[in-house]
Write a protein that holds these residues in place. Structure first.
Motif, PDB file in Angstrom:
ATOM      1  N   GLY A 178     -30.349  21.018  25.782  1.00 54.95           N
ATOM      2  CA  GLY A 178     -29.179  20.560  26.525  1.00 54.95           C
ATOM      3  C   GLY A 178     -29.393  19.356  27.413  1.00 54.95           C
ATOM      4  N   HIS A 179     -30.588  18.793  27.409  1.00 55.68           N
ATOM      5  CA  HIS A 179     -30.874  17.639  28.277  1.00 55.68           C
ATOM      6  C   HIS A 179     -30.369  16.350  27.634  1.00 55.68           C
ATOM      7  N   ARG A 180     -29.698  15.533  28.428  1.00 52.91           N
ATOM      8  CA  ARG A 180     -29.150  14.276  27.934  1.00 52.91           C
ATOM      9  C   ARG A 180     -29.683  13.063  28.696  1.00 52.91           C
ATOM     10  N   SER A 181     -30.341  13.313  29.792  1.00 56.12           N
ATOM     11  CA  SER A 181     -30.959  12.244  30.581  1.00 56.12           C
ATOM     12  C   SER A 181     -32.441  12.562  30.713  1.00 56.12           C
ATOM     13  N   LEU A 205     -33.750  10.847  19.989  1.00 61.02           N
ATOM     14  CA  LEU A 205     -32.503  10.559  20.712  1.00 61.02           C
ATOM     15  C   LEU A 205     -31.447  10.007  19.757  1.00 61.02           C
ATOM     16  N   ALA A 206     -31.875   9.106  18.864  1.00 61.32           N
ATOM     17  CA  ALA A 206     -30.932   8.528  17.905  1.00 61.32           C
ATOM     18  C   ALA A 206     -30.359   9.605  16.990  1.00 61.32           C
ATOM     19  N   GLU A 207     -31.199  10.556  16.580  1.00 62.59           N
ATOM     20  CA  GLU A 207     -30.728  11.657  15.746  1.00 62.59           C
ATOM     21  C   GLU A 207     -29.618  12.443  16.436  1.00 62.59           C
ATOM     22  N   GLY A 211     -28.371   6.915  22.819  1.00 67.91           N
ATOM     23  CA  GLY A 211     -29.002   5.605  22.762  1.00 67.91           C
ATOM     24  C   GLY A 211     -30.284   5.553  23.564  1.00 67.91           C
ATOM     25  N   PRO A 212     -31.035   4.434  23.465  1.00 72.22           N
ATOM     26  CA  PRO A 212     -32.292   4.292  24.212  1.00 72.22           C
ATOM     27  C   PRO A 212     -32.099   4.320  25.723  1.00 72.22           C
TER      28      PRO A 212
END
Length: 339
Positions: A178-181, A205-207, A211-212
């Motif tokens: 669930g982490h996005r940052s 992350l791309a999967e 984004g980067p």
């Protein structure tokens, strides 16, 4: 200071020629039993020990292989050395272990030492990102195998782990939780391993459609606990603190964990942490550390076996090989926060 006993001293006491003493040492079955017994008695009485270095110079073959690693303070490289030493000992060889301390200058000095000692070959984890040290060492004609680094081209053997896949394992695990940052405590950017693990992280992350910009990189000058504590302090100072952090090795991760503990930040509830290497201390940390496991002992043993193959005196030409092992994610409490 007592003088060392030489082969001439043994010959004089035994009343035989130097050649006879040499035959007793190297080809005992060619010497008559009574003469052999007399020479062995003189050797025992005088405490003679043959010069292994002189024998190697005459034979042109050393019984020592060199091992040059980035940091012997890192248990990962201790395990690599254990594997290499085990394989070398089975072949009747010893291992000279040296530590470059992640310094290209020290690496160059040790490679020169290996050349001076005319070692059988070298197992090397490069510290010099430019490749100049390796190019200089090639001129000596001493075989070497790269460890924890993929060989570019076909000029030497290598044993490594797929670090791109390993970085993806770590970040995919955090994203699935669930982490996005996220943050990446990366270590020195000149090291291939650091760059490959970052590539894997970005791939994961791309999967996930991220984004980067979702990955905040915190480079460090070294790959040790102190550098991890410093990165942890910088992490705490960010205006928007990530909820998950991936560290390029376990020592960095343990340093980050220490910084969070000192600041009262809960792991994993406030910050999930994933390391890399799965050293022994990872499972024994105050909060057991999730880590990407590298088979370090196996890497060292395989590298030594490749070097032994290359240096064997056979009629079959040696073919350089690149062995790439698969990493494995070991999940523990440090990343098991509920998101």
């Amino acid at each position: 200071m007592a003088q060392s006993v030489g082969i001439k001293d043994v010959a004089r006491v035994a009343g035989v020629s130097v050649g006879t003493v040499s035959n007793v040492i190297n080809r005992p079955d060619t010497v008559a039993a009574d003469t052999r017994a007399r020479v062995l008695s003189a050797i025992d009485r005088l405490g003679y020990v043959r010069s292994e270095s002189a024998r190697q110079l005459r034979a042109g073959r050393s019984r020592i292989m060199g091992l040059l690693v980035l940091d012997m303070g890192n248990p990962f490289f201790v395990d690599v050395a254990r594997g290499a030493e085990r394989a070398a000992r089975q072949a009747g060889l010893g291992v000279m272990v040296c530590n470059s301390a992640q310094s290209p200058g020290e690496e160059a000095e040790y490679l020169s030492l290996f050349a001076e000692q005319r070692v059988r070959g070298v197992l090397l984890t490069p510290a010099d990102a430019t490749g100049r040290n390796i190019e200089a060492f090639r001129r000596h004609g001493i075989p070497f195998v790269l460890v924890d680094r993929v060989a570019e081209g076909t000029t030497e053997c290598s044993v490594s782990v797929d670090d791109v896949a390993g970085g993806a394992l770590a970040v995919r695990h955090l994203v699935d939780a669930g982490h996005r940052s996220l943050a990446y405590v990366s270590g020195p950017p000149g090291l291939n391993q650091v760059r490959d693990r970052r590539t894997g992280a970005l791939n994961a992350l791309a999967e996930a459609g991220l984004g980067p910009g979702s990955l905040h990189e915190l480079p460090t000058e070294r790959l040790d606990v102190a550098a991890g504590r410093d990165a942890g302090a910088r992490l705490l100072g960010l205006s928007r603190r990530p909820t998950g952090v991936f560290c390029a090795n376990d020592l960095l991760a343990l340093g980050v964990l220490q910084a969070m503990y000192a600041a009262g930040v809960g792991v994993p509830d406030d910050l999930a942490i994933v390391g890399y290497d799965d050293i022994e201390f990872a499972a024994a940390a105050a909060v057991p550390l999730t880590s990407v496991r590298q088979p370090a002992v196996t890497m060292g043993a395989l590298a030594a076996e490749l070097l032994l193959e290359e240096t064997e005196e056979t009629d079959t030409p040696h073919e350089h090989r690149r062995v790439v092992l698969a990493p494995e994610l070991v999940v523990r409490r440090s990343s098991l926060s509920a998101r």
